[in-house]
Design a protein around this motif. Structure first.
Motif, short mmCIF file in Angstrom:
data_model
loop_
_atom_site.label_atom_id
_atom_site.label_comp_id
_atom_site.label_asym_id
_atom_site.label_seq_id
_atom_site.Cartn_x
_atom_site.Cartn_y
_atom_site.Cartn_z
N LYS A 1 0.83 -1.20 0.00
CA LYS A 1 0.00 0.00 0.00
C LYS A 1 0.87 1.25 0.00
N LYS A 2 1.94 1.25 0.79
CA LYS A 2 2.84 2.41 0.84
C LYS A 2 3.53 2.64 -0.51
N ILE A 3 3.93 1.57 -1.17
CA ILE A 3 4.54 1.70 -2.49
C ILE A 3 3.54 2.30 -3.46
N ASN A 4 2.33 1.76 -3.49
CA ASN A 4 1.31 2.28 -4.41
C ASN A 4 0.94 3.72 -4.11
N ASP A 5 0.84 4.09 -2.83
CA ASP A 5 0.52 5.47 -2.45
C ASP A 5 1.59 6.43 -2.96
N LYS A 6 2.86 6.07 -2.77
CA LYS A 6 3.95 6.94 -3.23
C LYS A 6 3.97 7.01 -4.76
N LYS A 7 3.76 5.88 -5.40
CA LYS A 7 3.75 5.84 -6.87
C LYS A 7 2.64 6.74 -7.41
N ASN A 8 1.45 6.62 -6.85
CA ASN A 8 0.33 7.46 -7.29
C ASN A 8 0.61 8.94 -7.05
N LYS A 9 1.20 9.27 -5.92
CA LYS A 9 1.52 10.66 -5.61
C LYS A 9 2.56 11.21 -6.58
N MET A 10 3.60 10.41 -6.85
CA MET A 10 4.67 10.85 -7.74
C MET A 10 4.16 11.04 -9.16
N MET A 11 3.31 10.15 -9.62
CA MET A 11 2.87 10.17 -11.00
C MET A 11 1.66 11.07 -11.24
N SER A 12 1.01 11.54 -10.17
CA SER A 12 -0.19 12.35 -10.34
C SER A 12 0.11 13.67 -11.05
N SER A 13 1.34 14.15 -10.94
CA SER A 13 1.68 15.40 -11.61
C SER A 13 1.74 15.25 -13.13
N TYR A 14 1.72 14.01 -13.61
CA TYR A 14 1.75 13.77 -15.05
C TYR A 14 0.37 13.49 -15.61
N GLY A 15 -0.64 13.66 -14.79
CA GLY A 15 -2.01 13.49 -15.26
C GLY A 15 -2.27 12.07 -15.69
N SER A 16 -3.02 11.91 -16.75
CA SER A 16 -3.41 10.58 -17.20
C SER A 16 -2.23 9.78 -17.73
N MET A 17 -1.14 10.43 -18.11
CA MET A 17 0.04 9.69 -18.58
C MET A 17 0.66 8.88 -17.46
N GLY A 18 0.55 9.37 -16.20
CA GLY A 18 1.09 8.63 -15.07
C GLY A 18 0.46 7.27 -14.91
N GLY A 19 -0.77 7.12 -15.36
CA GLY A 19 -1.47 5.84 -15.27
C GLY A 19 -0.87 4.77 -16.16
N LEU A 20 0.00 5.15 -17.05
CA LEU A 20 0.64 4.19 -17.94
C LEU A 20 1.73 3.41 -17.25
N PHE A 21 2.13 3.85 -16.04
CA PHE A 21 3.29 3.26 -15.38
C PHE A 21 2.95 2.52 -14.14
#
Length: 98
Positions: free
Chosen positions: A78-98
């Motif tokens: 959960k902590k890994i996913n939370d950090k990943k989502n936070k880091m990638m949120s600045s890239y908008g929908s492109m962050g969802g690709l990773f």
């Protein structure tokens, strides 16, 4: 905006996303429960595992220990996913690709 500038910005964005992904993958996350401590990197690879329960473990406690391991592992994921989502949120929908 000309095509050359657009391509340069896309390449910069790609480098930024790759850098964030590498940062995430090299970060160590810790998961904890009452009897277990573990750590994983951002690639979900288990790096350490420690049973912190001090007393002898009887066969009756086996099921409880398995539950504690599961809780700690899920806490770490959960902590890994939370950090990943936070880091990638600045890239908008492109962050969802990773």
């Amino acid at each position: 905006m000309n095509m050359q500038k657009l391509m340069a910005e896309a390449q910069k964005l790609q480098r930024d996303i790759s850098k964030k992904q590498e940062e995430l993958e090299s970060t160590i996350f810790e998961g904890n429960s009452e009897w277990v401590e573990l750590s994983m990197n951002g690639k979900y690879e288990l790096k350490s595992f420690k049973i912190t329960y001090d007393n002898d473990i009887s066969s009756d406690d086996k099921e409880m220990l398995e539950d504690m391991i599961n809780i700690a592992l899920n806490d770490c994921i959960k902590k890994i996913n939370d950090k990943k989502n936070k880091m990638m949120s600045s890239y908008g929908s492109m962050g969802g690709l990773f």
